[in-house]
Design an enzyme around this catalytic site. Structure first.
Site, PDB file in Angstrom:
ATOM      1  N   ASP A 228       8.627 -18.551  23.065  1.00 52.19           N
ATOM      2  CA  ASP A 228       7.384 -18.333  22.327  1.00 52.19           C
ATOM      3  C   ASP A 228       7.131 -19.491  21.362  1.00 52.19           C
ATOM      4  O   ASP A 228       6.001 -19.983  21.249  1.00 52.19           O
ATOM      5  CB  ASP A 228       7.445 -17.030  21.526  1.00 52.19           C
ATOM      6  CG  ASP A 228       7.608 -15.786  22.383  1.00 52.19           C
ATOM      7  OD1 ASP A 228       7.233 -15.822  23.573  1.00 52.19           O
ATOM      8  OD2 ASP A 228       8.120 -14.779  21.855  1.00 52.19           O
TER       9      ASP A 228
ATOM     10  N   ASP B  93      13.542 -10.936  23.031  1.00 53.71           N
ATOM     11  CA  ASP B  93      13.132 -11.536  21.764  1.00 53.71           C
ATOM     12  C   ASP B  93      14.238 -11.289  20.749  1.00 53.71           C
ATOM     13  O   ASP B  93      14.994 -10.323  20.859  1.00 53.71           O
ATOM     14  CB  ASP B  93      11.827 -10.918  21.272  1.00 53.71           C
ATOM     15  CG  ASP B  93      10.619 -11.354  22.087  1.00 53.71           C
ATOM     16  OD1 ASP B  93      10.638 -12.465  22.654  1.00 53.71           O
ATOM     17  OD2 ASP B  93       9.640 -10.584  22.143  1.00 53.71           O
TER      18      ASP B  93
END
Length: 184
Positions: free
Chosen positions: A159, A145
């Protein structure tokens, strides 16, 4: 010409509301629209992989880099949970869930009416994002991330594709339900 078509109206037997599949030619709009889902998924997957690779090779883990005057930061993190760091102890479950969701989308794609282009785009975004994060989980045991808004958990493009694709799909599906309940 199909049996129900006439010379005056050769398209009177349109397949816009029928599921895709069967003996349609490779150049048919139905097959092209089925392919649209996979093309969107491929683009989402490639963008996700490229951005994660750039982050992994260029950013030190857990070191924020300020962008846009501090509106957003790039912070390389490794997430063992789901989107937005939810369920960090359920990595294997999320890997299996991604596989089931991906298989469901692939099967459902053949049943989507050909006119539902936006539904296919939304499902393609979900598919590409799910495969992108699943690959991270399978190879590394965690997901890279890097998009850090400071007021929201750190996330990645996969995401984002999943969330936007889910919103788009839900909007199309609720619109279809509304349209089918309205009588002319």
């Amino acid at each position: 010409m199909p049996a129900s078509a006439s010379p005056a109206n050769p398209k009177s037997s349109s397949t816009d509301d029928r599921p895709c599949g069967g003996a349609e030619s490779i150049a048919s709009p139905a097959l092209s629209r089925q392919t649209l889902l996979y093309l969107v998924a491929l683009v989402a997957f490639v963008l996700d992989r490229v951005t994660k690779s750039l982050v992994q090779h260029n950013l030190v883990l857990n070191t924020p880099h300020r962008l846009l005057g501090g509106v957003v930061y790039l912070t390389h993190t490794q997430n063992t949970g789901a989107a937005f760091s939810v369920g960090v102890t359920y990595g294997t479950f999320f890997l299996l869930l991604a596989a089931v969701v991906s298989a469901g989308i692939i099967v459902y794609n053949r049943r989507i009416p050909t006119r539902e282009v936006w539904l296919r785009i939304g499902l393609g975004m979900i598919l590409g994002g799910a495969i992108g994060n699943a690959l991270d989980r399978a190879v590394a045991g965690s997901v890279t991330d890097f998009i850090d808004l400071r007021w929201w958990p750190v996330f990645n493009l996969a995401d984002s594709f999943i969330v936007v694709g889910a919103m788009l799909s839900a909007a199309r599906l609720s619109g279809r339900d509304h349209q089918s309940s309205v009588k002319p």
